[in-house]
Design a protein around this motif. Structure first.
Motif, PDB file in Angstrom:
ATOM      1  N   GLY A   1      -7.910  19.472-158.753  1.00  0.00           N
ATOM      2  CA  GLY A   1      -9.112  18.657-158.895  1.00  0.00           C
ATOM      3  C   GLY A   1      -8.984  17.297-158.242  1.00  0.00           C
ATOM      4  O   GLY A   1      -9.968  16.776-157.681  1.00  0.00           O
ATOM      5  N   TYR A   2      -7.797  16.700-158.293  1.00  0.00           N
ATOM      6  CA  TYR A   2      -7.602  15.411-157.625  1.00  0.00           C
ATOM      7  C   TYR A   2      -7.811  15.550-156.118  1.00  0.00           C
ATOM      8  O   TYR A   2      -8.371  14.657-155.468  1.00  0.00           O
ATOM      9  N   LEU A   3      -7.346  16.656-155.546  1.00  0.00           N
ATOM     10  CA  LEU A   3      -7.513  16.870-154.105  1.00  0.00           C
ATOM     11  C   LEU A   3      -8.984  17.049-153.756  1.00  0.00           C
ATOM     12  O   LEU A   3      -9.464  16.517-152.740  1.00  0.00           O
ATOM     13  N   PHE A   4      -9.706  17.801-154.578  1.00  0.00           N
ATOM     14  CA  PHE A   4     -11.123  18.016-154.297  1.00  0.00           C
ATOM     15  C   PHE A   4     -11.902  16.702-154.376  1.00  0.00           C
ATOM     16  O   PHE A   4     -12.801  16.447-153.556  1.00  0.00           O
TER      17      PHE A   4
ATOM     18  N   ASP B   1      -9.934  18.974-144.582  1.00  0.00           N
ATOM     19  CA  ASP B   1      -9.678  20.415-144.677  1.00  0.00           C
ATOM     20  C   ASP B   1      -8.394  20.704-145.448  1.00  0.00           C
ATOM     21  O   ASP B   1      -8.338  21.630-146.264  1.00  0.00           O
ATOM     22  N   PHE B   2      -7.340  19.924-145.182  1.00  0.00           N
ATOM     23  CA  PHE B   2      -6.082  20.132-145.900  1.00  0.00           C
ATOM     24  C   PHE B   2      -6.264  19.932-147.402  1.00  0.00           C
ATOM     25  O   PHE B   2      -5.741  20.708-148.219  1.00  0.00           O
ATOM     26  N   LEU B   3      -6.972  18.885-147.787  1.00  0.00           N
ATOM     27  CA  LEU B   3      -7.208  18.632-149.205  1.00  0.00           C
ATOM     28  C   LEU B   3      -7.941  19.802-149.860  1.00  0.00           C
ATOM     29  O   LEU B   3      -7.556  20.281-150.935  1.00  0.00           O
ATOM     30  N   GLU B   4      -8.982  20.276-149.208  1.00  0.00           N
ATOM     31  CA  GLU B   4      -9.754  21.394-149.743  1.00  0.00           C
ATOM     32  C   GLU B   4      -8.924  22.680-149.763  1.00  0.00           C
ATOM     33  O   GLU B   4      -8.898  23.410-150.763  1.00  0.00           O
ATOM     34  N   PHE B   5      -8.235  22.949-148.658  1.00  0.00           N
ATOM     35  CA  PHE B   5      -7.508  24.211-148.518  1.00  0.00           C
ATOM     36  C   PHE B   5      -6.347  24.306-149.502  1.00  0.00           C
ATOM     37  O   PHE B   5      -6.171  25.321-150.188  1.00  0.00           O
ATOM     38  N   TYR B   6      -5.538  23.247-149.589  1.00  0.00           N
ATOM     39  CA  TYR B   6      -4.386  23.312-150.486  1.00  0.00           C
ATOM     40  C   TYR B   6      -4.805  23.285-151.952  1.00  0.00           C
ATOM     41  O   TYR B   6      -4.118  23.871-152.805  1.00  0.00           O
ATOM     42  N   GLY B   7      -5.925  22.641-152.252  1.00  0.00           N
ATOM     43  CA  GLY B   7      -6.444  22.721-153.613  1.00  0.00           C
ATOM     44  C   GLY B   7      -6.805  24.156-153.964  1.00  0.00           C
ATOM     45  O   GLY B   7      -6.452  24.666-155.043  1.00  0.00           O
TER      46      GLY B   7
ATOM     47  N   GLY C   1      -6.539  26.864-141.973  1.00  0.00           N
ATOM     48  CA  GLY C   1      -7.005  28.142-142.486  1.00  0.00           C
ATOM     49  C   GLY C   1      -7.256  29.176-141.410  1.00  0.00           C
ATOM     50  O   GLY C   1      -7.141  30.376-141.663  1.00  0.00           O
ATOM     51  N   ALA C   2      -7.594  28.727-140.200  1.00  0.00           N
ATOM     52  CA  ALA C   2      -7.848  29.648-139.093  1.00  0.00           C
ATOM     53  C   ALA C   2      -6.618  29.846-138.224  1.00  0.00           C
ATOM     54  O   ALA C   2      -6.366  30.956-137.730  1.00  0.00           O
ATOM     55  N   HIS C   3      -5.850  28.779-138.013  1.00  0.00           N
ATOM     56  CA  HIS C   3      -4.667  28.826-137.150  1.00  0.00           C
ATOM     57  C   HIS C   3      -3.472  28.215-137.881  1.00  0.00           C
ATOM     58  O   HIS C   3      -3.112  27.068-137.605  1.00  0.00           O
ATOM     59  N   PRO C   4      -2.860  28.922-138.839  1.00  0.00           N
ATOM     60  CA  PRO C   4      -1.671  28.371-139.513  1.00  0.00           C
ATOM     61  C   PRO C   4      -0.665  27.881-138.475  1.00  0.00           C
ATOM     62  O   PRO C   4      -0.322  28.610-137.540  1.00  0.00           O
ATOM     63  N   PHE C   5      -0.191  26.642-138.640  1.00  0.00           N
ATOM     64  CA  PHE C   5       0.467  25.945-137.533  1.00  0.00           C
ATOM     65  C   PHE C   5       1.946  25.710-137.782  1.00  0.00           C
ATOM     66  O   PHE C   5       2.340  25.144-138.805  1.00  0.00           O
ATOM     67  N   GLY C   6       2.778  26.119-136.824  1.00  0.00           N
ATOM     68  CA  GLY C   6       4.211  25.875-136.874  1.00  0.00           C
ATOM     69  C   GLY C   6       4.899  26.718-135.815  1.00  0.00           C
ATOM     70  O   GLY C   6       4.383  27.758-135.411  1.00  0.00           O
TER      71      GLY C   6
END
Length: 522
Positions: free
Chosen positions: A104-107, A144-150, A487-492
């Motif tokens: 919830g904090y991330l959202f 996007d990171f905040l939403e995705f990891y939440g 979410g579309a191109h996991p990066f590493g």
């Protein structure tokens, strides 16, 4: 005023269209507001304390050296130890907070950042030298990171329902993902908001507490993120903001016996140094430290004779010179089959020469590199390039009261040349010729790195073979090799590009947790 946008079909957060006058004016207003805070002083944040130190980091606008973005308090070992103790104490309560509450904090942070999107972007324009589109994409990725990891934390907390274990009669078996402990987060300067937010958010939503040591060239934007998390009510001590010297603070914390993990993004050299330090077992240490590392790249684009040559040339230039080539994903190499080599080289040279250089706040296509050290290093590589290839665009410093360098292209470069093999991290592109598409792929693979790559062709069989044989963590077909979307191109990447920790992917949070299987006899 609402932001008029061009919505990407892949991104969660849409990109702002700065061709629209209302958006351009809104960004100009945000930059003016950010300039009103020039020369401000920023404290450390350790638990609930805001600590101003005498020793400070001076953050300078790389596009206008007369402007100081801010003076940021600098931690020493004593303060780093204090932050470690606070993080350890906070971990004991934070790890018990339900996953949904942590998410919830991330959202909440994502919503506030979205509402103030231009304010964050404007700070990056002044502090890192990004133009409007590059800064906006950085802020969008942070959201996007905040939403995705939440969302990912919610998924993992419900894993027993979505992916149940094999049933055993008379037993109730479950898998729990529990946090690791205190982690050191060391983000880079080139994506000073997105990667800083992504690395930190992944760690804390998983139940860990962190010591955040931002890059010394971009500490102000990191501070603004920490302020935002404080505003949404994140408990003190979950994120501790401690800018400081890598040699003094970074090494000390990496080697600390209570450090459970290190999350790092930066150069190969620093990444390997951290890996060595983390591998040593300090007195009192009872675990193997986990390292999540995204390091360098020497990425490239391969073009065969069937490709759309205009699209290929545009992708080469965009990949090489977006944010002045200061991306680990930047396409600093291109290998073209000989039958279309001259045509592609000419197109690339023409497009490169059209890039206008100037102040990021005025939204020029090409801006400054980050600092004096990078400026000198890149100019030295350009001189090396003049001995190793044929200069067809750029080749020197550019005008302006900052670290400006002309976007530079060398053709006819051998695959073993230094400018083909060594990461320059600046606006320098090397182009080589191949007898056919398979040799071009072999030349592409001849590197110690393996982060991103692109293959341009219209032949399906060739594309399938390229997908199999081009050795990199993120491979794109008929598009540029930069611009991974959460979410579309996991990066590493592979090899010396890091631990292939796929940021923005469904397994990323697992790196910040440990799996505990529990079995209860019924």
């Amino acid at each position: 005023m609402s932001i008029a946008t061009t919505i990407s079909p892949f991104a969660n957060e849409p990109f702002v269209d700065f061709k629209l006058e209302e958006n351009r004016q809104a960004m100009e207003a945000a930059i003016a507001k950010a300039k009103a805070s020039l020369n401000a002083e920023y404290p450390l944040r350790i638990g609930a304390e805001k600590i101003f130190t005498e020793d400070k980091i001076k953050s300078v606008n790389p596009g206008n050296l007369d402007e100081v973005v801010g003076y940021v308090s600098k931690a020493n070992r004593e303060l780093a130890e204090k932050a470690m103790n606070v993080a350890l104490e906070t971990f004991e309560t934070w790890k018990k907070v339900p996953a949904a509450e942590r998410a919830g904090y991330l959202f909440k942070a994502a919503k506030l950042m979205r509402d103030r999107k231009h304010e964050f972007s404007a700070t990056m324009i002044l502090e890192s030298g990004k133009n409007y589109a590059e800064a906006d994409a950085d802020t969008a990725e942070a959201i996007d990171f905040l939403e995705f990891y939440g969302r990912e934390m919610l998924r993992l907390s419900n894993i027993n329902e979505t992916m149940p274990l094999t049933k055993v009669a008379g037993e109730d078996n479950k898998l729990r993902y529990i946090p690791l402990g205190v982690g050191i987060v060391i983000p880079p300067w080139n994506f000073p908001l997105a990667i800083c937010v992504g690395m930190t958010a992944a760690a804390i939503v998983s139940g860990n507490t962190v010591l955040l040591k931002p890059a010394s060239t971009t500490p102000v934007i990191a501070h603004k993120f920490v302020e935002l998390m404080e505003e949404v009510g994140l408990p003190p001590g979950v994120i501790n903001y401690i800018p400081g010297s890598g040699a003094e603070v970074g090494d000390y914390l990496t080697g600390h016996p209570k450090t459970r993990f290190v999350s790092f993004t930066g150069s190969k050299e620093v990444g390997l140094h951290i890996s060595r330090l983390a591998a040593e077992t300090a007195p009192g240490q009872i675990w193997i430290k986990r390292l999540v590392a995204e390091m360098g790249g020497k990425d490239g684009i391969v073009v065969d004779e069937t490709a759309d040559l205009d699209a290929a040339a545009q992708a080469i230039v965009a990949s090489a010179f977006g944010f002045q080539g200061q991306k680990c994903s930047a396409g600093s190499r291109a290998f073209i089959v000989e039958s279309v080599y001259d045509a592609v080289v000419e197109k690339v040279a023409t497009l490169t020469k059209q890039l206008e250089i100037g102040l990021p706040e005025l939204n020029y296509a090409a801006g400054p590199v980050i600092d004096q050290s990078s400026y000198r290093k890149i100019l030295d590589y350009i001189e090396i390039g003049k001995e190793e290839g044929r200069l067809i665009a750029g080749g020197s410093k550019a005008d302006g009261n900052g670290y400006y360098i002309q976007p530079t292209v060398f053709a006819d470069v051998d695959g073993k040349a230094r400018i083909m093999q060594e990461e320059i991290f600046g606006p320098v592109l090397a182009i080589g010729k191949a007898k056919d598409w398979r040799e071009a792929i072999a030349l592409y693979n001849d590197t110690e790195f393996g982060l991103t790559g692109s293959f341009f062709s219209k032949e399906e069989a060739r594309i399938e073979e390229a997908l199999e044989t081009m050795h990199c963590g993120n491979l794109y077909v008929n598009r540029k090799c930069t611009g991974a979307l959460v979410g579309a191109h996991p990066f590493g990447g592979f090899n010396m590009s890091g631990t292939d920790s796929k940021a923005g992917g469904h397994d990323y949070l697992l790196l910040f947790t440990q799996a505990k299987a529990v079995s209860v006899k019924e």
